[in-house]
Design an enzyme around this catalytic site. Structure first.
Site, PDB file in Angstrom:
ATOM      1  N   ASP A 143       8.843   5.261 -11.038  1.00 40.65           N
ATOM      2  CA  ASP A 143       8.297   5.839 -12.268  1.00 40.65           C
ATOM      3  C   ASP A 143       9.054   7.091 -12.710  1.00 40.65           C
ATOM      4  O   ASP A 143       9.168   7.368 -13.913  1.00 40.65           O
ATOM      5  CB  ASP A 143       6.817   6.180 -12.083  1.00 40.65           C
ATOM      6  CG  ASP A 143       5.915   4.965 -12.249  1.00 40.65           C
ATOM      7  OD1 ASP A 143       6.452   3.851 -12.437  1.00 40.65           O
ATOM      8  OD2 ASP A 143       4.681   5.121 -12.186  1.00 40.65           O
TER       9      ASP A 143
ATOM     10  N   SER B  49       0.804  -1.217   0.000  1.00 44.27           N
ATOM     11  CA  SER B  49       0.000   0.000   0.000  1.00 44.27           C
ATOM     12  C   SER B  49       0.838   1.267   0.000  1.00 44.27           C
ATOM     13  O   SER B  49       1.440   1.616  -1.008  1.00 44.27           O
ATOM     14  CB  SER B  49      -0.960  -0.033   1.182  1.00 44.27           C
ATOM     15  OG  SER B  49      -1.986   0.916   1.002  1.00 44.27           O
TER      16      SER B  49
ATOM     17  N   LYS C 157      -1.017  -4.332  -3.099  1.00 42.80           N
ATOM     18  CA  LYS C 157      -2.236  -3.833  -2.471  1.00 42.80           C
ATOM     19  C   LYS C 157      -2.422  -2.367  -2.858  1.00 42.80           C
ATOM     20  O   LYS C 157      -1.729  -1.490  -2.352  1.00 42.80           O
ATOM     21  CB  LYS C 157      -2.134  -4.005  -0.957  1.00 42.80           C
ATOM     22  CG  LYS C 157      -3.433  -3.803  -0.203  1.00 42.80           C
ATOM     23  CD  LYS C 157      -3.693  -2.373   0.074  1.00 42.80           C
ATOM     24  CE  LYS C 157      -5.056  -2.148   0.682  1.00 42.80           C
ATOM     25  NZ  LYS C 157      -5.376  -0.702   0.738  1.00 42.80           N
TER      26      LYS C 157
END
Length: 509
Positions: free
Chosen positions: A289, A278, A303
């Site tokens: 990214d 999470s 998750k």
């Protein structure tokens, strides 16, 4: 329950959120049982079971929390609890004090590591059947209240009166310089105090000359999104997108970098594993990214669902999934859960069985969900964050004899007993670094562990030399933990941790 929990911060109190003028059939049924059923029944337990049944038809992370459990369920997120400030364990049916919080209620009252608690307010807690949860409830209590403890110390019974207080639950396990230029920070969760703790650690490390950082998120199950995004902001420049959330009934919401960060240029490695979930995945995914950090370790939990907490009128609550997380490149972190909660949770075990923990080529992800980082590297969605640098799990700790000791707690019991028997020895070491460099008598501890295990018919005499060395390293780290808590444990354990050492190589390039 804790994975990815996000407090409902936008709408304030939600008491009465579910109230309606018209009663539901569930409420009608409960009223009929209360007024007409042949026997007396516990309606609270019936209602709890009914609510849990409803939650089981939703995603794996939507949960119902009974009123009696809500306070404890919130402790990790809030970052504190009310109690006496000790860590304990049960050895030979007796409660042993493993740690006393410095300047906490018990420390001020005079309790010490190694004390054995026999009674709490004259209630005997020496028992073969009393679970640790029941003992915890006896010891804990409202801040300002007093508790009488009957303690056995050096074969002498003593009495202590402790005034309970508010005890912090740090989200940072360790922060230190690994060498002249490389800092290390270990976060175990994202609670209300995490960003503050992180910034204090960064100030300390940069004052010592830190140029590169290893951020350890292994085993970090998540927590408050706001804390994770605030930390991400310290690594990213401009107004870069960190994460966005969106659901069927929830409009898109973006979290972006908004200020100048304290570490936007230095080398950065983020450590993850199958229990990083999470908020940990949000942080790792954003840095990956934007090609800001090298992700080292193994594929994360997967998750990517947002929960918000709604308080119910009876004091209970539900944590309801309202949206999904998406990384800056647009990939969803969440892995499939359409086959039910049991299979969903067991997928982590399957990773051990299908070889994913051993080789990077065994990753079981949907290669059709490909995305590109800012620098053009291919990354995948729909199943957690895959590391840039894969490090296999150390399988030597899963051989039969050693596993027996770890699983039932006997290893921890042994190290605690060994620590208490040699208390004067540990006083020679002032810091974890000094202990890591100077304490080399692990052969004696190993010899005593062999004898200790043999009492339970566990034969360690034929354990391979490599595994023996790893167990000795683990004993040394556990001994450091008893003296310096998690800070000491990681300073010692990291010296032989393959993922940490690989990350150190990466940031030194």
């Amino acid at each position: 329950m804790f994975f990815g929990f996000k407090l409902h911060q936008q709408t304030g109190s939600t008491k009465g959120f579910f109230k309606k003028d018209k009663r539901s059939s569930l409420q009608e049924a409960l009223d009929l049982i209360r007024s007409r059923y042949v026997d007396s029944v516990g309606l609270d337990s019936l209602q709890d079971d009914a609510m849990e049944g409803i939650m089981n038809h939703l995603d794996p992370h939507s949960v119902y929390i009974p009123a009696m459990d809500l306070s404890e369920a919130n402790e990790d997120i809030v970052g504190n609890f009310e109690g006496i400030g000790v860590e304990f364990n049960i050895f030979s049916d007796t409660v042993h004090v493993l740690y006393v919080v410095p300047q906490g209620p018990s420390d001020k009252a005079g309790l010490q590591i190694g004390d054995r608690i026999l009674k709490v307010n004259d209630s005997n807690i020496v028992s073969k059947t009393l679970p640790s949860t029941a003992i915890r409830k006896l010891i804990r209590g409202e801040e300002g209240s007093k508790v009488k403890l009957t303690v056995l110390r050096n074969n002498t019974v003593q009495y202590f009166y402790v005034t309970r207080g508010r005890i912090p639950l740090p989200s940072m396990d360790a922060a230190y310089m690994m060498d002249a230029v490389t800092g290390y920070i270990k976060l175990n969760k994202f609670s209300e105090t995490t960003y503050k703790e992180f910034m204090q650690a960064m100030e300390m490390l940069q004052a010592k000359g830190m140029k590169s950082l290893i951020l350890d998120l292994r085993g970090n199950g998540g927590g408050l999104v706001s804390q994770a995004t605030s930390i991400a902001d310290e690594f990213l420049d401009g107004d870069k997108l960190i994460v966005y959330t969106q659901g069927t009934n929830t409009p898109r919401r973006e979290y972006r970098a908004s200020k100048e960060g304290v570490f936007e240029k230095g080398k950065l490695a983020v450590l993850v594993d199958e229990l990083s979930a999470s908020a940990s995945e949000i942080l790792a995914g954003a840095l990956q990214d934007w090609d800001r950090a090298t992700i080292v370790g193994r594929r994360t939990f997967g998750k990517g669902l947002v929960q918000e907490q709604y308080d119910l009128s009876d004091g209970s609550a539900i944590r309801l999934t309202v949206a999904r997380y998406f990384t800056p490149s647009g990939r969803s972190i969440q892995r499939p859960y359409d086959k039910g909660k049991k299979i969903y949770m067991e997928e982590i075990v399957e990773r051990y069985q299908n070889g994913e923990m051993q080789t990077a080529d065994s990753f079981h992800v949907n290669k059709t969900k490909a995305f590109k980082t800012k620098g053009g590297r291919i990354v995948y969605g729909g199943g957690g964050i895959m590391p840039d640098v894969f490090v296999p799990i150390d399988s030597s700790f899963y051989t039969q004899h050693i596993t027996q000791l770890y699983l039932d707690g006997r290893f921890n019991n042994f190290v605690y007993t060994y620590y208490i028997k040699h208390l004067p020895l540990w006083q020679e070491f002032k810091t974890p670094t000094e202990f890591a460099n100077r304490y080399n008598n692990t052969a004696d501890a190993w010899s005593q562990l062999v004898d200790y295990a043999m009492k339970d018919s566990i034969n360690l005499k034929k354990v391979p030399a490599t595994e023996k060395k790893e167990v000795e390293d683990r004993i040394k780290a556990f001994l450091a933990r008893f003296k310096w808590r998690t800070q000491g444990f990681y300073e010692v354990a990291n010296a032989s941790d393959k993922i940490v050492q690989k990350a150190k190589e990466e940031v030194s390039k």
